[in-house]
Structures are given as structure tokens and as C-alpha cells.
Design a protein around this motif. Sequence first.
Motif, PDB file in Angstrom:
ATOM      1  N   ALA A  73       0.884  -1.274   0.141  1.00 31.96           N
ATOM      2  CA  ALA A  73       0.038   0.073   0.127  1.00 31.96           C
ATOM      3  C   ALA A  73       0.872   1.292   0.013  1.00 31.96           C
ATOM      4  O   ALA A  73       0.389   2.343  -0.475  1.00 31.96           O
ATOM      5  N   VAL A  74       1.927   1.243   0.735  1.00 29.66           N
ATOM      6  CA  VAL A  74       2.759   2.382   1.137  1.00 29.66           C
ATOM      7  C   VAL A  74       3.874   2.464   0.030  1.00 29.66           C
ATOM      8  O   VAL A  74       4.337   3.577  -0.510  1.00 29.66           O
ATOM      9  N   GLY A  75       4.469   1.400  -0.355  1.00 22.21           N
ATOM     10  CA  GLY A  75       5.638   1.321  -1.220  1.00 22.21           C
ATOM     11  C   GLY A  75       6.955   1.343  -0.538  1.00 22.21           C
ATOM     12  O   GLY A  75       7.883   1.511  -1.401  1.00 22.21           O
ATOM     13  N   TYR A  76       7.170   1.164   0.529  1.00 30.08           N
ATOM     14  CA  TYR A  76       8.530   1.019   1.315  1.00 30.08           C
ATOM     15  C   TYR A  76       8.591  -0.402   1.728  1.00 30.08           C
ATOM     16  O   TYR A  76       7.767  -1.281   1.347  1.00 30.08           O
ATOM     17  N   GLN A  77      10.051  -0.822   1.885  1.00 31.72           N
ATOM     18  CA  GLN A  77      10.396  -2.135   2.148  1.00 31.72           C
ATOM     19  C   GLN A  77       9.851  -2.548   3.459  1.00 31.72           C
ATOM     20  O   GLN A  77       9.650  -1.623   4.236  1.00 31.72           O
ATOM     21  N   ALA A  78       9.979  -3.939   3.805  1.00 35.36           N
ATOM     22  CA  ALA A  78       9.420  -4.247   5.025  1.00 35.36           C
ATOM     23  C   ALA A  78      10.314  -3.724   6.406  1.00 35.36           C
ATOM     24  O   ALA A  78       9.679  -3.485   7.091  1.00 35.36           O
ATOM     25  N   ARG A  79      11.356  -3.638   6.292  1.00 38.12           N
ATOM     26  CA  ARG A  79      12.192  -3.189   7.103  1.00 38.12           C
ATOM     27  C   ARG A  79      11.805  -1.930   7.644  1.00 38.12           C
ATOM     28  O   ARG A  79      11.936  -1.292   8.727  1.00 38.12           O
ATOM     29  N   THR A  80      11.500  -0.908   6.289  1.00 37.42           N
ATOM     30  CA  THR A  80      11.068   0.454   6.828  1.00 37.42           C
ATOM     31  C   THR A  80       9.746   0.684   7.260  1.00 37.42           C
ATOM     32  O   THR A  80       9.707   1.239   8.186  1.00 37.42           O
ATOM     33  N   ILE A  81       9.047  -0.207   6.999  1.00 32.21           N
ATOM     34  CA  ILE A  81       7.595  -0.401   7.547  1.00 32.21           C
ATOM     35  C   ILE A  81       7.780  -0.755   8.906  1.00 32.21           C
ATOM     36  O   ILE A  81       7.095   0.007   9.773  1.00 32.21           O
ATOM     37  N   LEU A  82       8.580  -1.767   9.071  1.00 35.59           N
ATOM     38  CA  LEU A  82       8.695  -2.020  10.700  1.00 35.59           C
ATOM     39  C   LEU A  82       9.086  -0.820  11.449  1.00 35.59           C
ATOM     40  O   LEU A  82       8.587  -0.792  12.735  1.00 35.59           O
TER      41      LEU A  82
END
Length: 112
Positions: A73-82
Motif C-alpha cells: 500500500a505504501v511502497g516501502y520495504q518491510a524493514r522500513t515499514i517495521l
Amino acid sequence: MSKRQKGRRHRRVNRTPRPVGSTSPSAARPEPRPDSRPEPGPAPGLGRHETRTFDGLRALGDGGASVDELCAAVGYQARTILKHVNGLAGHGLAELRGDRWYATAEGQLTSR
């Protein structure tokens, strides 16, 4: 002067003196336009990227969102989302239940 030593001869850029006048330091910097100021986010300590993650979390609804869904949905990588959702949890705007993240009621009330 030796051929290997460089002196003033190679410095020919900006040799003209600066104009002398009564310019104050504040006059040199232009004032920011009122329309160019960023809108306040849901919390004062959030940056625009964390705010974008929070908006994506709210957009996914009351069912919450997994990290993979937020990535899409946002377009960031999983590490950034976390990193963002942990920061949001620190501000009291998100909470983790099981493996899904939910926007809290306080975050939904204080957002734009």
C-alpha cells in the motif's frame, strides 16, 4: 616558485571582492512562503514518511494490516515499514495485535 608547488596562480575563481553594504544576515535568506510549509501530521514528532505509513495503515481499515500489506500500500520495504510502525507505536498511534498492525483511536482522532 617551484613547478610542483601550487600558489596563488591556480586560484582564479571568484577573485572579485564581495560588495560592501549593510546587508543583514536575515536579508540574505528569503522567507519561506506560507503555502510551502508542510502540513502538520498526526503527531508533532513524525516525519513525512512515517505519516505516509500511518495514512496507509488507516486506509487499510479497521481490520488492520500486515507488514506485507503495508509494503504494497505504501511502497516501502518491510524493514522500513517495521521501523515506522514501531515509531508510531511509541507515539501511541499504532498497536500490534498478533501479526497485524492497527491504527489506534487516538491516532484516528488527531490525524488530518
